[in-house]
Design a protein around this motif. Structure first.
Motif, short mmCIF file in Angstrom:
data_model
loop_
_atom_site.label_atom_id
_atom_site.label_comp_id
_atom_site.label_asym_id
_atom_site.label_seq_id
_atom_site.Cartn_x
_atom_site.Cartn_y
_atom_site.Cartn_z
N ASP A 191 10.59 3.06 -5.31
CA ASP A 191 10.35 3.79 -4.03
C ASP A 191 11.69 3.37 -3.64
O ASP A 191 12.16 3.10 -3.90
N ARG B 8 11.21 6.12 3.35
CA ARG B 8 9.50 6.45 3.65
C ARG B 8 8.99 6.12 4.65
O ARG B 8 8.90 5.03 4.62
N TRP B 10 6.32 5.25 4.82
CA TRP B 10 4.65 5.58 4.39
C TRP B 10 3.70 5.23 5.32
O TRP B 10 2.32 5.80 4.88
N LEU B 33 4.92 0.25 -6.03
CA LEU B 33 5.94 0.85 -6.30
C LEU B 33 6.96 -0.33 -6.85
O LEU B 33 7.10 -0.90 -5.77
N PRO B 35 10.55 -0.95 -5.66
CA PRO B 35 11.74 -0.69 -4.48
C PRO B 35 12.84 -0.26 -5.80
O PRO B 35 13.65 -1.38 -6.55
#
Lengths: 192, 233
Positions: A191, B8, B10, B33, B35
């Motif tokens: 991310d 983002r 999300w 994911l 970070p």
């Protein structure tokens, strides 16, 4: 934030004539392809190739892989990198997995230099395909780089998953990097 | 010192696994994911501006012509590209691709039994001007069937791809048309959270319409924007 971000949607199965037209033989010029570094680009010329696997370990023949990388001296060709970059090297590559008989993506490029003292040389990767509603980011590191041991990003990744981010030399100037969307060897996605 | 970008959104994005869209369960990542802090690798990104666009690239009614005009309804698709901080993004590349008026892609793997149009390719690109404005001239794409489920049809849509100013601002999306009854049945559109679905639908615009020539649709696109307070170096 003043505005809401536009949602992502899948790239779908028919991206080739829009995003990779020359690779797939369509009559439109491509802005980028798998050949990222003409012979006159400084640095160690390498090939990075691999395949993309789904959750059944089946090879995916309609994925789109994009690479963003620094030049051989670790400089990005972007205004936010104050060092500038090798003028003939844009640092961006794009390859679909639909034209190779083995469904590989293949990038011919130069090995990036380290961008700072905290990160080992790496390629930034965008993975997308039919069946993904949003692209995913990963990185490709190189097995023969001692700096991997102290890389701050690899350090954020559980030790038993780090191998999914390391390309292995396969002879000549080539490295192999397979991408597993799922399964025990699921590639680490970030991310960012 | 280096500027950073807003995270983002999300909550407004579709999930990687959306079971009604049947290609997702085996292709989307399943592990969380990891970070990453924003370093030069993320803040920078591919730079493609005016030099990437030539001739009729933004006019899909011309860039695929062989012996005449493409068939179908000419449309204008225009709008602005912003960061979510509200700032327009100039000199930003947009790449689009779409089906022809009959709902057929020129792609070799499209087996739909609808006619190809010898004068329509369906791929194009353009770059935003100083105010973040882009404008395409094209043919309204047709709906087409797909194999997701029995009698599944994709709503009319145009695929969009943008880089924006950094690796993080990358966006691949689809623009839909107002009033399309297929939207309520489409697992790809419906995979988007209800609160942001409307952001994928263009508005009909009489202002963008050219009298006697083509209907106009407005579709603004918002990428991740620059963070208000610079992160410490």
């Amino acid at each position: 934030m003043a505005l809401r971000q536009t949602p992502s949607q899948t790239v779908g199965p028919y991206f080739a004539y829009g995003l990779t037209p020359e690779q797939y033989g369509y009559d439109l010029a491509s802005i980028a392809g798998g050949d990222m570094a003409p012979p006159d680009v400084e640095g160690q010329h390498i090939r990075v190739e691999g395949r993309v696997f789904d959750g059944n370990n089946a090879v995916i023949p309609d994925a789109l892989i994009e690479i963003w990388q620094a030049d051989s001296l670790g400089r990005y060709a972007h205004p936010s990198d104050p060092r500038g970059s090798n003028a003939t090297f844009k640092g961006f590559g794009r390859c679909g997995t639909g034209t190779d008989k083995q469904s590989r993506f293949i990038f011919d490029t130069v090995k990036p230099g380290a961008i700072d003292t905290e990160q080992a040389p790496h390629l930034n990767v965008i993975v997308t395909m039919r069946g993904m509603l949003l692209h995913a980011y990963t990185r490709i590191y190189f097995a023969d780089e001692p700096a991997n041991a102290t890389d701050k990003v690899l350090g954020l990744v559980p030790a038993d998953r780090r191998h999914t981010l390391i390309a292995q030399p396969i002879g000549g100037n080539a490295y192999r990097f397979d991408i597993h969307m799922q399964g025990p060897d699921e590639t680490v996605f970030f991310d960012i | 010192m280096n500027e950073t970008f807003n995270p983002r959104d999300w909550a407004g994005q579709p999930a990687y696994i959306a079971p009604d869209y049947k290609s997702t369960p085996l292709r989307g990542p399943t592990k969380p994911l990891i970070p990453l802090p924003q370093s030069l690798s993320e803040i920078t990104g591919p730079v493609y501006g005016h030099e990437s666009v030539t001739g009729d690239d933004a006019d899909l009614t011309r860039n695929g012509r062989r012996n005449g005009e493409p068939l179908g309804e000419r449309i204008i698709v225009t709008g602005r590209v912003f960061g979510d901080d509200g700032r327009p993004l100039p000199n930003t590349l947009l790449e689009i691709w779409q089906a022809n008026a009959g709902g057929r892609y020129v792609h070799k793997s499209d087996q739909h039994d609808a006619p190809l149009d010898p004068n329509f390719l369906g791929g194009g690109r353009c770059v935003t001007d100083a105010n973040g404005v882009y404008r395409f001239l094209t043919i309204k794409p047709g709906a087409y069937p797909w194999g997701n489920h029995h009698n599944a049809w994709r709503p009319n849509h145009i695929h969009f791809s943008l880089f924006g100013p950094s690796l993080m601002t990358r966006l691949v999306t689809q623009m839909y048309f107002p009033g399309d009854p297929l939207l309520a049945l489409d697992p790809i559109f419906l995979a988007t959270p209800a609160e942001t679905r409307h952001l994928l639908i263009a508005d009909f615009s009489l202002d963008a319409t050219e009298s006697g020539y083509a209907l106009g649709y407005k579709f603004d696109i918002v990428l991740r924007g620059r963070h208000a307070t610079p992160m410490e170096a």
